[in-house]
Design a protein around this motif. Structure first.
Motif, PDB file in Angstrom:
ATOM      1  N   TYR A 170      -0.254  15.861  -2.812  1.00 46.77           N
ATOM      2  CA  TYR A 170       0.643  16.861  -3.400  1.00 46.77           C
ATOM      3  C   TYR A 170       1.288  17.761  -2.338  1.00 46.77           C
ATOM      4  CZ  TYR A 170      -3.684  19.554  -2.944  1.00 46.77           C
ATOM      5  OH  TYR A 170      -4.819  20.139  -2.453  1.00 46.77           O
TER       6      TYR A 170
ATOM      7  N   ARG B 281       2.824  25.492  -5.530  1.00 41.86           N
ATOM      8  CA  ARG B 281       1.388  25.835  -5.527  1.00 41.86           C
ATOM      9  C   ARG B 281       1.126  27.192  -4.890  1.00 41.86           C
ATOM     10  NH1 ARG B 281      -1.554  20.916  -6.696  1.00 41.86           N
ATOM     11  NH2 ARG B 281       0.022  19.635  -7.675  1.00 41.86           N
TER      12      ARG B 281
ATOM     13  N   TRP C 202     -11.900  16.156   1.921  1.00 39.24           N
ATOM     14  CA  TRP C 202     -11.880  15.943   0.465  1.00 39.24           C
ATOM     15  C   TRP C 202     -13.269  15.555  -0.046  1.00 39.24           C
ATOM     16  CZ3 TRP C 202      -7.981  18.529   1.024  1.00 39.24           C
ATOM     17  CH2 TRP C 202      -6.926  18.614   0.139  1.00 39.24           C
TER      18      TRP C 202
ATOM     19  N   THR D  35      -8.723   9.152 -10.580  1.00 37.30           N
ATOM     20  CA  THR D  35      -7.663   8.335  -9.988  1.00 37.30           C
ATOM     21  C   THR D  35      -6.900   9.098  -8.908  1.00 37.30           C
ATOM     22  OG1 THR D  35      -6.290   9.049 -11.837  1.00 37.30           O
ATOM     23  CG2 THR D  35      -7.340   6.899 -12.028  1.00 37.30           C
ATOM     24  N   GLY D  36      -7.218  10.390  -8.713  1.00 35.57           N
ATOM     25  CA  GLY D  36      -6.644  11.146  -7.601  1.00 35.57           C
ATOM     26  C   GLY D  36      -7.579  11.096  -6.409  1.00 35.57           C
ATOM     27  N   GLN D  37      -7.164  11.712  -5.310  1.00 31.79           N
ATOM     28  CA  GLN D  37      -7.957  11.597  -4.077  1.00 31.79           C
ATOM     29  C   GLN D  37      -9.232  12.438  -4.127  1.00 31.79           C
ATOM     30  OE1 GLN D  37      -4.931  12.352  -1.154  1.00 31.79           O
ATOM     31  NE2 GLN D  37      -4.106  10.299  -1.432  1.00 31.79           N
ATOM     32  N   LEU D  38      -9.134  13.625  -4.713  1.00 31.45           N
ATOM     33  CA  LEU D  38     -10.360  14.429  -4.844  1.00 31.45           C
ATOM     34  C   LEU D  38     -11.324  13.746  -5.814  1.00 31.45           C
ATOM     35  CD1 LEU D  38     -11.398  17.012  -3.649  1.00 31.45           C
ATOM     36  CD2 LEU D  38     -10.235  18.286  -5.448  1.00 31.45           C
TER      37      LEU D  38
ATOM     38  N   ARG E 154      -5.674   8.080 -15.770  1.00 35.87           N
ATOM     39  CA  ARG E 154      -4.640   7.326 -16.497  1.00 35.87           C
ATOM     40  C   ARG E 154      -4.330   5.991 -15.838  1.00 35.87           C
ATOM     41  NH1 ARG E 154       0.169  11.666 -16.376  1.00 35.87           N
ATOM     42  NH2 ARG E 154      -0.328  11.416 -14.171  1.00 35.87           N
TER      43      ARG E 154
ATOM     44  N   GLY F 208      -4.973  17.228 -11.320  1.00 33.51           N
ATOM     45  CA  GLY F 208      -3.845  18.021 -10.843  1.00 33.51           C
ATOM     46  C   GLY F 208      -3.275  18.818 -12.012  1.00 33.51           C
TER      47      GLY F 208
ATOM     48  N   VAL G  12     -12.716  21.948 -10.305  1.00 36.96           N
ATOM     49  CA  VAL G  12     -12.333  21.898  -8.886  1.00 36.96           C
ATOM     50  C   VAL G  12     -10.834  21.641  -8.732  1.00 36.96           C
ATOM     51  CG1 VAL G  12     -12.918  20.869  -6.650  1.00 36.96           C
ATOM     52  CG2 VAL G  12     -14.582  20.810  -8.461  1.00 36.96           C
TER      53      VAL G  12
ATOM     54  N   SER H   6     -15.491  25.775  -8.361  1.00 34.12           N
ATOM     55  CA  SER H   6     -15.887  25.534  -6.975  1.00 34.12           C
ATOM     56  C   SER H   6     -14.618  25.443  -6.138  1.00 34.12           C
ATOM     57  CB  SER H   6     -16.699  24.238  -6.885  1.00 34.12           C
ATOM     58  OG  SER H   6     -17.052  23.958  -5.558  1.00 34.12           O
TER      59      SER H   6
ATOM     60  N   MET I 245     -13.179  24.832  -2.194  1.00 35.17           N
ATOM     61  CA  MET I 245     -13.382  24.374  -0.817  1.00 35.17           C
ATOM     62  C   MET I 245     -14.865  24.034  -0.580  1.00 35.17           C
ATOM     63  SD  MET I 245     -10.273  24.291  -0.097  1.00 35.17           S
ATOM     64  CE  MET I 245     -10.285  23.738   1.592  1.00 35.17           C
TER      65      MET I 245
HETATM   66  N1  LIG Z   1     -11.065  23.529  -5.636  1.00 32.32           N
HETATM   67  C1  LIG Z   1     -10.703  23.172  -4.411  1.00 32.32           C
HETATM   68  O1  LIG Z   1     -11.320  23.585  -3.430  1.00 32.32           O
HETATM   69  C2  LIG Z   1      -9.563  22.217  -4.217  1.00 32.32           C
HETATM   70  C3  LIG Z   1      -9.355  21.642  -2.961  1.00 32.32           C
HETATM   71  C4  LIG Z   1      -8.347  20.715  -2.803  1.00 32.32           C
HETATM   72  C5  LIG Z   1      -7.526  20.404  -3.887  1.00 32.32           C
HETATM   73  N2  LIG Z   1      -7.717  21.023  -5.078  1.00 32.32           N
HETATM   74  C6  LIG Z   1      -6.878  20.727  -6.247  1.00 32.32           C
HETATM   75  O2  LIG Z   1      -7.321  19.502  -6.787  1.00 32.32           O
HETATM   76  C7  LIG Z   1      -6.238  18.854  -7.433  1.00 32.32           C
HETATM   77  C8  LIG Z   1      -6.357  17.359  -7.219  1.00 32.32           C
HETATM   78  O3  LIG Z   1      -6.192  17.059  -5.835  1.00 32.32           O
HETATM   79  P1  LIG Z   1      -5.977  15.551  -5.365  1.00 32.32           P
HETATM   80  O4  LIG Z   1      -5.882  15.566  -3.902  1.00 32.32           O
HETATM   81  O5  LIG Z   1      -6.960  14.672  -6.018  1.00 32.32           O
HETATM   82  O6  LIG Z   1      -4.526  15.268  -5.983  1.00 32.32           O
HETATM   83  P2  LIG Z   1      -3.946  13.888  -6.480  1.00 32.32           P
HETATM   84  O7  LIG Z   1      -4.425  12.790  -5.599  1.00 32.32           O
HETATM   85  O8  LIG Z   1      -2.495  14.107  -6.659  1.00 32.32           O
HETATM   86  O9  LIG Z   1      -4.641  13.658  -7.933  1.00 32.32           O
HETATM   87  C9  LIG Z   1      -4.200  14.283  -9.092  1.00 32.32           C
HETATM   88  C10 LIG Z   1      -5.017  13.790 -10.274  1.00 32.32           C
HETATM   89  O10 LIG Z   1      -4.567  14.470 -11.443  1.00 32.32           O
HETATM   90  C11 LIG Z   1      -4.193  13.494 -12.428  1.00 32.32           C
HETATM   91  N3  LIG Z   1      -3.087  13.986 -13.234  1.00 32.32           N
HETATM   92  C12 LIG Z   1      -1.952  14.577 -12.793  1.00 32.32           C
HETATM   93  N4  LIG Z   1      -1.171  14.892 -13.841  1.00 32.32           N
HETATM   94  C13 LIG Z   1      -1.829  14.464 -14.954  1.00 32.32           C
HETATM   95  C14 LIG Z   1      -1.535  14.506 -16.353  1.00 32.32           C
HETATM   96  N5  LIG Z   1      -0.400  15.036 -16.790  1.00 32.32           N
HETATM   97  N6  LIG Z   1      -2.451  13.984 -17.205  1.00 32.32           N
HETATM   98  C15 LIG Z   1      -3.603  13.454 -16.756  1.00 32.32           C
HETATM   99  N7  LIG Z   1      -3.921  13.378 -15.445  1.00 32.32           N
HETATM  100  C16 LIG Z   1      -3.055  13.886 -14.571  1.00 32.32           C
HETATM  101  C17 LIG Z   1      -3.794  12.276 -11.640  1.00 32.32           C
HETATM  102  O11 LIG Z   1      -3.867  11.159 -12.483  1.00 32.32           O
HETATM  103  P3  LIG Z   1      -2.970   9.830 -12.261  1.00 32.32           P
HETATM  104  O12 LIG Z   1      -3.617   9.109 -11.149  1.00 32.32           O
HETATM  105  O13 LIG Z   1      -3.035   9.148 -13.534  1.00 32.32           O
HETATM  106  O14 LIG Z   1      -1.583  10.335 -11.927  1.00 32.32           O
HETATM  107  C18 LIG Z   1      -4.863  12.300 -10.541  1.00 32.32           C
HETATM  108  O15 LIG Z   1      -6.070  11.800 -11.050  1.00 32.32           O
HETATM  109  C19 LIG Z   1      -4.968  19.452  -6.812  1.00 32.32           C
HETATM  110  O16 LIG Z   1      -4.163  19.959  -7.864  1.00 32.32           O
HETATM  111  C20 LIG Z   1      -5.436  20.546  -5.896  1.00 32.32           C
HETATM  112  O17 LIG Z   1      -4.729  21.739  -6.102  1.00 32.32           O
HETATM  113  C21 LIG Z   1      -8.723  21.906  -5.271  1.00 32.32           C
END
Ligand SMILES: NC(=O)c1ccc[n+]([C@@H]2O[C@H](COP(=O)([O-])OP(=O)(O)OC[C@H]3O[C@@H](n4cnc5c(N)ncnc54)[C@H](OP(=O)(O)O)[C@@H]3O)[C@@H](O)[C@H]2O)c1
Length: 362
Positions: A40, A49, A156, A181-184, A205, A247, A271, A295, A297
């Motif tokens: 993202y 963001r 991550w 399915t996202g990286q986290l 999804r 996300g 997270v 949680s 970082m």
């Molecule tokens: N708490 C913390 O310390 C921390 C640290 C880093 C990041 N984050 C947050 O964690 C989030 C995920 O990071 P990431 O790197 O994994 O991002 P990413 O790779 O873009 O993954 C996003 C995830 O959200 C899903 N998603 C997005 N829109 C959706 C919708 N409308 N309906 C259902 N699922 C949906 C995606 O599903 P699909 O694969 O189906 O698109 C994917 O599984 C970010 O938004 C970021 O801000 C938090």
């Protein structure tokens, strides 16, 4: 040296020639070996963001090799391989992510976080970086790890590990990852498996990404989100722990399906980047004895634990697929990052070949 910079709020990411960073008190100079480019990143630069402290060199985290340290730095030495977590925490909720968006505590920032960002502004999408010593964790033995690109997934994995540990020990418990399915989410599935979860239900999804996660082993179950909360809850649970790594979603339904899927006394950990209010029923939470936690970082102890899991082979990074890019074309790299899912990620390798240095202390 070359760096990915953002000059102003309406600017994109550009490759620019910038002055070499120079040492200052509390600082550590590193060669950037590999940096994960979050999927993202484009949204971050577009301002979706929160505000980036522009102008800056972008980049939240990397694996690097220490070149030099300020006279008041004793925890790392030239030649050490380190993880830069970007997290600079002054306590009492005042924490910043250097080179990125995101503030600790309420997220609103303060006069103190403004001052922190004025001194520690530039991130690590560059050939070299000056890092605050507090953002670095030494990775003993990492100089022998064959693939820095793969290792750049470590931040991550650590963020996922911190989220999972907020729910207590995982051994023998059923875990769901909402947004697997996202990286986290992909990182969380790997971590939960490494920490002995009985089953890990990967929820998302993208069927292709779910199939890939299912291939990690027989303890992985999958559920493809339907968008119907009761159907999704029934498909996910019952689980002891649900970790939400989604996300930005248009509704809280997927997160709430994770909540609904909890067993009695289960824990939902938040997270992800969901920007929705959660309609949690008071009586249900109370009677079922549930816990909802957040949680953000990860800390030094978690980084060391995750690195030791990798070092010992309990966490096998052969499952992750780094897509290497150089500094030349940031726009193409960010486009590619946006298309990555699950266990694929873009790894920025700023230098074609690292300079020879004194070996780390092992
Ligand atoms: N708490 C913390 O310390 C921390 C640290 C880093 C990041 N984050 C947050 O964690 C989030 C995920 O990071 P990431 O790197 O994994 O991002 P990413 O790779 O873009 O993954 C996003 C995830 O959200 C899903 N998603 C997005 N829109 C959706 C919708 N409308 N309906 C259902 N699922 C949906 C995606 O599903 P699909 O694969 O189906 O698109 C994917 O599984 C970010 O938004 C970021 O801000 C938090």
């Amino acid at each position: 040296m070359r760096a990915w910079t953002v000059a102003s709020p309406d600017d994109g990411v550009r490759l620019r020639e910038v002055p070499e960073p120079t040492l200052q008190g509390g600082g550590v100079l590193i060669d950037v070996l590999a940096a994960h480019v979050p999927a993202y990143t484009k949204a971050v630069v577009r301002g979706n963001r929160g505000g980036l402290p522009v102008p800056l060199t972008l980049g939240p985290a990397c694996v690097g090799r220490v070149i030099d340290v300020a006279p008041d730095v004793f925890g790392v030495a030239p030649g050490d391989i380190v993880l830069d977590t970007a997290l600079l925490d002054a306590g009492d909720g005042d924490a910043i992510l250097v080179g990125w968006v995101g503030l600790g505590g309420s997220g609103a920032g303060s006069e103190r976080t403004d001052r922190m960002r004025a001194v520690w502004r530039d991130g690590v999408f560059a050939e070299r970086a000056l890092c605050a010593k507090e953002t670095l964790v030494r990775l003993p033995g990492a100089e022998r790890y064959p693939d820095p690109a793969r290792l750049s997934f470590l931040p991550w994995l650590c963020i996922a590990a911190s989220g999972l540990s907020a729910a207590g020990p995982l051994a023998g418990r059923d875990v769901a990852v909402i947004g697997a399915t996202g990286q986290l989410g992909g990182a969380a599935v790997l971590m939960a498996l490494a920490q002995g979860a009985a089953t890990v239900t990967a929820v998302g999804r993208n069927q292709r990404a779910l199939d890939r996660l299912a291939g990690l082993g027989p303890r992985v179950r999958t559920h493809r989100l339907t968008g119907d909360r009761p159907t999704d809850a029934a498909g996910i649970g019952p689980v002891h722990v649900a970790l939400d790594t989604l996300g930005a979603t248009p509704t809280p339904d997927a997160t709430m399906a994770g909540y609904d899927s909890l067993r009695e006394r289960g824990t939902l950990v938040l997270v992800g980047g969901v920007r929705q209010e959660l309609p949690i029923p008071y009586g249900d939470l109370m009677r079922r004895g549930l816990t909802v936690r957040g949680s953000w970082m990860s800390d030094e102890q978690t980084v060391t634990t995750v690195w030791n899991l990798i070092r010992s082979g309990l966490l096998d990074l052969s499952a992750v697929e780094p897509l290497p890019v150089g500094l030349d074309d940031p726009a193409a790299a960010l486009d590619l990052a946006e298309r990555t899912t699950g266990l694929d990620f873009v790894a920025l390798l700023p230098a074609p070949a690292p300079q020879p240095v004194t070996p780390g202390r092992g």
